[in-house]
Design an enzyme around this catalytic site. Sequence first.
Site, PDB file in Angstrom:
ATOM      1  N   GLU A 101       0.844  -1.198   0.000  1.00  0.00           N
ATOM      2  CA  GLU A 101       0.000   0.000   0.000  1.00  0.00           C
ATOM      3  C   GLU A 101       0.878   1.246   0.000  1.00  0.00           C
ATOM      4  OE1 GLU A 101      -3.524   1.795   2.924  1.00  0.00           O
ATOM      5  OE2 GLU A 101      -2.960  -0.324   3.020  1.00  0.00           O
ATOM      6  N   ASP A 103       0.243   5.224   0.616  1.00  0.00           N
ATOM      7  CA  ASP A 103      -0.829   6.055   1.174  1.00  0.00           C
ATOM      8  C   ASP A 103      -0.570   7.540   1.052  1.00  0.00           C
ATOM      9  OD1 ASP A 103      -2.180   3.841   2.082  1.00  0.00           O
ATOM     10  OD2 ASP A 103      -1.475   4.008   4.144  1.00  0.00           O
ATOM     11  N   GLU A 105      -2.981  10.465   2.833  1.00  0.00           N
ATOM     12  CA  GLU A 105      -4.185  10.735   3.616  1.00  0.00           C
ATOM     13  C   GLU A 105      -4.174  12.202   4.035  1.00  0.00           C
ATOM     14  OE1 GLU A 105      -4.978   6.503   5.824  1.00  0.00           O
ATOM     15  OE2 GLU A 105      -3.524   7.864   6.747  1.00  0.00           O
ATOM     16  N   GLY A 200      -4.870  13.931  17.446  1.00  0.00           N
ATOM     17  CA  GLY A 200      -4.868  12.649  18.148  1.00  0.00           C
ATOM     18  C   GLY A 200      -6.225  12.207  18.633  1.00  0.00           C
TER      19      GLY A 200
END
Length: 274
Positions: A101, A103, A105, A200
């Site tokens: 993968e 990524d 994001e 977070g």
Amino acid sequence: MGQARAYLLASLAAFYLITLVTPQVTAYITDELETMWGSSRVVDDSIALSLNRGMTSAFRSKKTYLFGRIDIDIKLVPGNSAGTVTTFYTMTEGSWNFHNEIDIEFLGNSSGNPYTMHTNLYARGKGSREKGYRLPFDPTQDFHTYSIIWSQQSIQILADNKLLRHIRNKEGTGGAPYPNFQPMRVYCTIWDADDWATQGGRVKTDWSLAPFTAYFRNFKATSCSPNQGSKMCGQELDDTQKQQVQDVDANNKIYDYCADPKRRIGSTEECKSQ
């Protein structure tokens, strides 16, 4: 965050097999793309993906690719998008334990805060190779082009054709695994991750602002043969690209797994001259 997305894909698979809320579109933009689930629609020359409580959206490429350059223009969710994640990534099919993968994001934010562009690489099921960046522009006001260039030698991640991250294949010199053999499909999604995405998980999604919508256009996939040596297919960086990476690292990088020994995998060679 590949495991979180794996859970997302698995949880929605049954829904996808039962019904598609939005019918398949037939405009030219989907000649190479297919919608998967959720509120996906064509708007002018773009695909719009929307997120509502309990309903994500996604599309993917009809083809898989083994090495190539993937480009797409994205306009991200404006305003308070805290808790949302918009993604552009490539992924293999089959067992999660052996998946690859690449990524990109985009982590949502509360109003006025810059977006974080989070990048990661999985190879043969091993990830934790994360780097995060503050984008030097407002990605919600207009479309910007994001690119993944994947060759046998390296992976490059670019924004508006400016190199942000360069990952060399160092598997043969003690580095972490590299995606060499399995073809990958391209995915774009928008989904809720307010348990971790914004500060977070301290800032949650405000569902009174839904739907959250991102737009995608100008998808282009160009294959690269394993032995192709063109610049587009990931040859060694030129001086301009090397300077770009240095500038980004100095001014825009906010997290680097190489500086986090608790998460680093592979030998120290893995992080040298990336």
